[in-house]
Design an enzyme around this catalytic site. Structure first.
Site, PDB file in Angstrom:
ATOM      1  CE  LYS A 118      -4.616   0.211   1.867  1.00 60.01           C
ATOM      2  NZ  LYS A 118      -5.531  -0.122   2.955  1.00 60.01           N
ATOM      3  NE  ARG A 130     -21.778  -5.784   3.811  1.00 61.06           N
ATOM      4  CZ  ARG A 130     -20.766  -6.052   2.975  1.00 61.06           C
ATOM      5  NH1 ARG A 130     -19.692  -6.654   3.416  1.00 61.06           N
ATOM      6  NH2 ARG A 130     -20.833  -5.754   1.698  1.00 61.06           N
ATOM      7  CD  GLU A 171     -18.811  -4.331   8.175  1.00 60.56           C
ATOM      8  OE1 GLU A 171     -18.811  -5.365   7.463  1.00 60.56           O
ATOM      9  OE2 GLU A 171     -18.008  -3.390   7.972  1.00 60.56           O
TER      10      GLU A 171
HETATM   11  C1  TPP Z   1     -18.673  -3.469   4.423  1.00 71.82           C
HETATM   12  C2  TPP Z   1     -17.546  -2.486   4.534  1.00 71.82           C
HETATM   13  N1  TPP Z   1     -16.954  -2.300   5.736  1.00 71.82           N
HETATM   14  C3  TPP Z   1     -15.947  -1.409   5.868  1.00 71.82           C
HETATM   15  C4  TPP Z   1     -15.527  -0.675   4.787  1.00 71.82           C
HETATM   16  C5  TPP Z   1     -14.448   0.387   4.969  1.00 71.82           C
HETATM   17  N2  TPP Z   1     -13.263   0.073   4.174  1.00 71.82           N
HETATM   18  C6  TPP Z   1     -13.007   0.658   3.021  1.00 71.82           C
HETATM   19  S1  TPP Z   1     -11.612   0.109   2.320  1.00 71.82           S
HETATM   20  C7  TPP Z   1     -11.285  -0.885   3.661  1.00 71.82           C
HETATM   21  C8  TPP Z   1     -10.050  -1.717   3.716  1.00 71.82           C
HETATM   22  C9  TPP Z   1     -10.033  -2.640   2.532  1.00 71.82           C
HETATM   23  O1  TPP Z   1      -8.863  -3.439   2.620  1.00 71.82           O
HETATM   24  P1  TPP Z   1      -8.475  -4.284   1.339  1.00 71.82           P
HETATM   25  O2  TPP Z   1      -9.650  -4.997   0.818  1.00 71.82           O
HETATM   26  O3  TPP Z   1      -7.305  -5.101   1.728  1.00 71.82           O
HETATM   27  O4  TPP Z   1      -8.086  -3.198   0.250  1.00 71.82           O
HETATM   28  P2  TPP Z   1      -6.792  -2.246   0.254  1.00 71.82           P
HETATM   29  O5  TPP Z   1      -7.261  -0.929   0.845  1.00 71.82           O
HETATM   30  O6  TPP Z   1      -5.733  -2.891   1.079  1.00 71.82           O
HETATM   31  O7  TPP Z   1      -6.417  -2.117  -1.185  1.00 71.82           O
HETATM   32  C10 TPP Z   1     -12.311  -0.807   4.579  1.00 71.82           C
HETATM   33  C11 TPP Z   1     -12.359  -1.562   5.858  1.00 71.82           C
HETATM   34  C12 TPP Z   1     -16.177  -0.897   3.547  1.00 71.82           C
HETATM   35  N3  TPP Z   1     -15.840  -0.192   2.450  1.00 71.82           N
HETATM   36  N4  TPP Z   1     -17.165  -1.805   3.451  1.00 71.82           N
HETATM   37 MG    MG Z   2      -5.323  -4.809   1.691  1.00 71.83          MG
END
Ligand code: TPP
Ligand code: MG
Ligand code: DXP
Length: 642
Positions: free
Chosen positions: A282, A394, A366
Site C-alpha cells: 500500500k 448488511r 459486520e
Molecule cells: C462493508 C464495509 N466495511 C468497511 C468498509 C471500509 N473500508 C473501506 S476500504 C477498507 C479496507 C479494505 O482493505 P483491502 O480490501 O485489503 O483493500 P486495500 O485498501 O488494502 O487495497 C475498509 C475496511 C467498507 N468499504 N465496506
Molecule cells: Mg489490503
C-alpha cells in the site's frame, strides 16, 4: 507529451514499450499523489495497484472482458487508463468523477457500491451469464486481502470453486492490510504463502532462467509452473484456495508488471476460475505513504506533496467518542470494543491502547461482529460495536434476530450517519433510522452535540436487555446547544410565542431547527423547538406537545421513508392526534458525491428552505399569517447566511 495523454483506451497500452510502460507508471503515481493531496481520496490503495492494473488492462480487453473492483476505492488507475485522465483533477468534486467506479462515467466500470467483499459475487454471476450465453469473455475481479475477510467473499468462492465453465480470474491484491494489518486466520494463511523466502528465491531463479529462453520462455514457464506448484507445496503450505479446489497462480510480485502479465496470461489460458495472488505494498512508490504507520495513507486528508504531512484538521465527532469510550471503559470493566477493520476511523484506537484485551477487530465482517457481540453479551459483557452507519446495513438480520430477539445488551455506535458526501451514494449513512425502527426493543439515540453524545452513550451502556444505538454524523460537531427545559425525555431548545409550530429537530439537525425558529419568529410565527434525544421509542411527551401545536415539522439527517418523522406521524395518527406533520429528511434516492453541506442545501435540509416551506403552509392555511416573504425566500434570511 506525457505518455498518459496518449492513453484514451486500454488497448493503447499494448503499443507501449517496456520503457514507456515504466514511464507511464511513474506519471500515474505522480498524478495520483498530486490529485489526492488536494482533492483527498484513497492514495495508498491506488499507489499499490499501478502495475497490477496496467497488467490487467494489457492482458484483458475491457470492456469486452469485465473488470470488477472490490470496494472500488482502488480504481483510480483503472479510471486513468480507461479514458478519464483528462478530468482526473475533478476527482470527488461535485459534478466531477467519483472516487469509486461509476457506470455513468464509463462502460469500463461496473460496481459502484463501496461496501467491501461483494466483487466475487458479482464476478461469479457475470461469468456464469457469459458461460450460459456462450460468450467468450473473461471476468477479472480485483479483491483486497481485507475484503477477503468478509463473509460474502467466501460464500462466492464456495460457488466459484465449482463453476468450471466460468472464465473468471480473481486477482487477490494482497498488501497485508485493510487500514491496519489484516487480522485473522486468513491473513496468516496468506502470509504463509507470500512470506516463504525459499519459495521466492527458487521462483526467481526459475523465472529468470526460463524467461531468458527466447520464444520458448513463457510456455516453458507455464510448464514449470506445475513444477513450481509442486515446489510450492513442498516449500509452502497447501494454499487455502487450492484446498477449495480453486486453481492458484502465485504469489506474484504485484509491482512487477511483466510478471503480473505472465501470471494473468497464464490464468487466462486456464479457461476456468483461477486465483492470481499478487503481493503488493500500500502506498508503493511514495515514501510518506509507505512509511505512514497508521494506515499507509489509506484515505488521507489534504497533505503537502513534498513532505507528506497532512494539513492539521480539527476534532470530529469520532475524536470525542474516542475519548469518552475510554472513560466508560475505565469505570465499566464489562465494556468491550468491537470494530470491523476500522479501529482508528471509528475511534476505538485509544480504547484498544488502554484495554487491548477488551478490544476486537473482527476484519471486514459486520455480520459476524453483530452476532459475536450478541455472544459477548450472553457471556456477561457489554459490547460496544463502533461502525459506520452505512456498513451496519448488511448486519440488519443479525441486529434483529441475533441481538434484539435475545434481548442482548449491545450498543451500536454509528459514526458517519446521515449525509457523508464525498464517498458517494453507498457511503451516506441515511438508512439506519429507518431500518432500525422495525427492531422490537431496540432503543436509538441521536445526540445533537458532544455533551449529549456523552450523556446518551452513558445511558446506552446502562441498558442490558436490549440493543441500543447512538448515531452521529461525519465531521466536526457543533457548539453545544443547551436545553431550556425538559419534558419527559425531550429537550426543549426554543419556546417563543404561541404554539403555532413544533419543530422536532433530530440529532445533528438541532442547529438547523433553531435557525428555522429564528426565521419563523421573525415573521411573527410562534415556535417550539425540541430535541427528542432518544428517537426510538417515541417519547410520549412528543405526542402531548404535538397535540398542543398547529403544525409539526420534523427534521432528520436520515431518509424520509420510515424515519423518525414518518414514525412520529404514524404514532400521532394512532393516538388520534390530528396535528399535521411535515417530514423533512433525505429524499429516498442514491445521492451523487459532493460535500455534505452542499448536499444538505440541495436536498432542502437547510433552515432557509424549511422555514420557507413552513411559512408557505401556514399562510395557505391562515391568510392572516401571510407576509411579504411568502413569495420571496430571500426575505426570510434573518442572518444573511444565504
Ligand atoms: C462493508 C464495509 N466495511 C468497511 C468498509 C471500509 N473500508 C473501506 S476500504 C477498507 C479496507 C479494505 O482493505 P483491502 O480490501 O485489503 O483493500 P486495500 O485498501 O488494502 O487495497 C475498509 C475496511 C467498507 N468499504 N465496506
Ligand atoms: Mg489490503
Ligand atoms: C472506502 C471506504 O469505505 C472508506 O475508506 C471511506 O473512504 C471512509 O471515509 P471516511 O473515513 O473519510 O469517512
Amino acid at each position: 507529451m506525457a505518455i498518459l495523454d496518449r492513453i484514451t483506451s486500454p488497448r493503447d497500452l499494448r503499443d507501449l514499450s517496456e520503457a514507456e510502460l515504466a514511464t507511464l507508471a511513474a506519471e500515474i503515481r505522480d498524478l495520483l499523489i498530486r490529485t489526492v493531496a488536494t482533492n483527498t481520496g484513497h492514495l495508498g490503495p491506488n499507489l499499490g495497484v499501478v502495475e497490477l492494473t496496467l497488467a490487467i488492462h494489457r492482458v484483458f480487453d475491457s470492456p469486452r472482458d469485465r473488470v470488477v473492483f472490490d470496494t472500488g476505492h482502488q480504481s483510480y488507475v483503472h479510471k486513468l487508463v480507461t479514458g478519464r485522465a483528462p478530468e482526473f483533477g475533478t476527482l470527488r468534486r461535485e459534478g466531477g468523477i467519483s472516487g469509486y467506479p461509476s457506470q455513468a462515467e464509463s462502460d469500463h466500470d461496473i460496481v459502484e457500491n463501496s461496501h467491501a467483499s461483494t466483487a466475487l459475487s458479482y464476478a461469479d454471476g457475470i461469468a456464469k451469464a457469459y458461460a450460459i450465453r456462450g460468450e467468450d469473455r473473461h471476468v477479472v475481479a480485483v479483491i483486497g486481502d481485507g475484503a477477503l475477510t468478509g463473509g460474502m467473499a467466501w460464500e462466492a468462492l464456495n460457488n466459484i470453486a465449482i463453476a468450471r465453465d466460468s472464465r473468471l480470474v480473481i486477482v487477490v491484491n494482497d498488501n497485508g492490510r485493510s487500514y491496519t494489518p489484516t487480522i485473522g486466520g486468513l491473513a496468516t494463511a496468506l502470509a504463509g504463502l507470500r512470506t516463504n523466502p525459499r519459495y521466492e528465491q527458487v521462483l526467481d531463479m526459475v523465472r529468470k532462467r526460463v524467461n531468458a529462453v527466447p520464444a520458448v520462455g513463457p510456455t516453458a514457464y507455464d510448464a514449470l509452473h506445475a513444477v513450481k506448484k509442486g515446489l510450492k507445496d513442498a516449500l509452502a503450505p497447501q494454499g487455502l484456495f487450492e484446498d477449495l479446489g480453486l486453481k492458484y497462480v502465485g504469489p506474484v510480485d504485484g509491482h512487477d508488471r511483466h510478471a503480473m502479465e505472465q501470471a494473468l496470461a497464464q490464468a487466462k489460458r486456464f479457461g476456468g476460475p483461477v486465483i492470481v495472488h499478487a503481493i503488493t505494498r500500500k502506498g508503493f512508490g511514495y515514501d510518506p505513504a509507505e512509511r505512514h504507520e497508521a494506515d499507509q495513507f489509506h484515505a488521507p486528508g489534504p497533505f503537502d506533496v513534498q513532505t507528506g504531512l497532512e494539513k492539521p484538521k480539527g476534532l470530529i465527532w469520532t475524536d470525542h467518542f474516542a475519548e469518552h469510550i475510554v472513560r466508560i471503559g475505565e469505570r465499566r470493566h464489562d465494556i468491550v470494543g468491537m470494530t470491523a477493520a476500522m479501529m482508528h476511523p471509528v475511534g476505538l484506537d485509544k480504547f484498544q491502547a488502554r484495554f487491548p484485551e477488551r478490544t476486537f477487530d473482527v476484519g471486514i465482517a459486520e455480520q459476524h461482529a453483530a452476532t459475536s457481540a450478541a455472544g459477548l453479551a450472553i457471556g456477561g459483557l457489554h459490547p460496544v460495536f463502533a461502525v459506520y452507519a452505512t456498513f451496519l446495513n448488511r448486519a440488519f438480520d443479525q441486529v434483529l434476530m441475533d441481538v434484539a430477539l435475545h434481548k442482548c445488551g449491545v450498543t451500536f455506535v454509528l459514526d458517519r450517519s446521515g449525509v457523508t458526501g464525498d464517498d458517494g451514494a453507498s457511503h451516506n449513512g441515511m438508512w439506519d433510522m429507518s431500518i432500525l425502527q422495525v427492531v422490537p426493543g431496540l432503543r436509538l439515540a441521536a445526540p445533537r452535540d458532544v455533551t449529549r453524545m456523552r450523556e446518551l452513550l452513558d445511558e446506552a451502556v446502562e441498558v442490558s436487555d436490549a440493543p441500543t444505538v447512538v448515531r452521529f454524523p461525519k465531521g466536526p460537531p457543533p457548539e453545544d446547544i443547551d436545553a431550556i427545559d425538559r419534558i419527559g425525555g425531550v429537550d426543549v431548545l426554543v419556546r417563543k410565542g404561541s404554539k403555532d409550530v413544533l419543530v422536532v429537530a433530530v440529532g445533528s439537525m438541532a442547529g438547523t431547527g433553531v435557525e428555522v425558529a429564528d426565521r419563523l419568529t421573525a415573521q411573527g410565527i410562534g415556535v417550539t423547538v425540541v430535541d427528542p434525544r432518544w428517537v426510538k421509542p417515541v417519547d410520549p411527551a412528543l405526542i402531548d406537545l404535538a397535540r398542543d401545536h398547529r403544525l409539526v415539522v420534523t427534521i432528520e439527517d436520515n431518509g424520509v421513508i420510515g424515519g423518525v418523522g414518518a414514525v412520529l406521524l404514524q404514532t400521532l395518527s394512532a393516538a388520534h392526534v390530528d396535528t399535521p406533520v411535515r417530514v423533512h429528511g433525505i429524499p429516498q434516492e442514491f445521492l451523487d458525491h459532493a460535500k455534505r453541506n452542499v448536499i444538505l442545501e440541495r436536498i432542502g435540509l437547510s433552515a432557509q428552505s424549511i422555514a420557507f416551506d413552513v411559512l408557505h403552509e401556514i399562510a395557505s392555511a391562515d391568510p392572516s399569517k401571510a407576509t411579504s416573504t411568502v413569495d420571496d425566500r430571500t426575505l426570510l434570511d434573518v442572518d444573511g447566511t444565504h
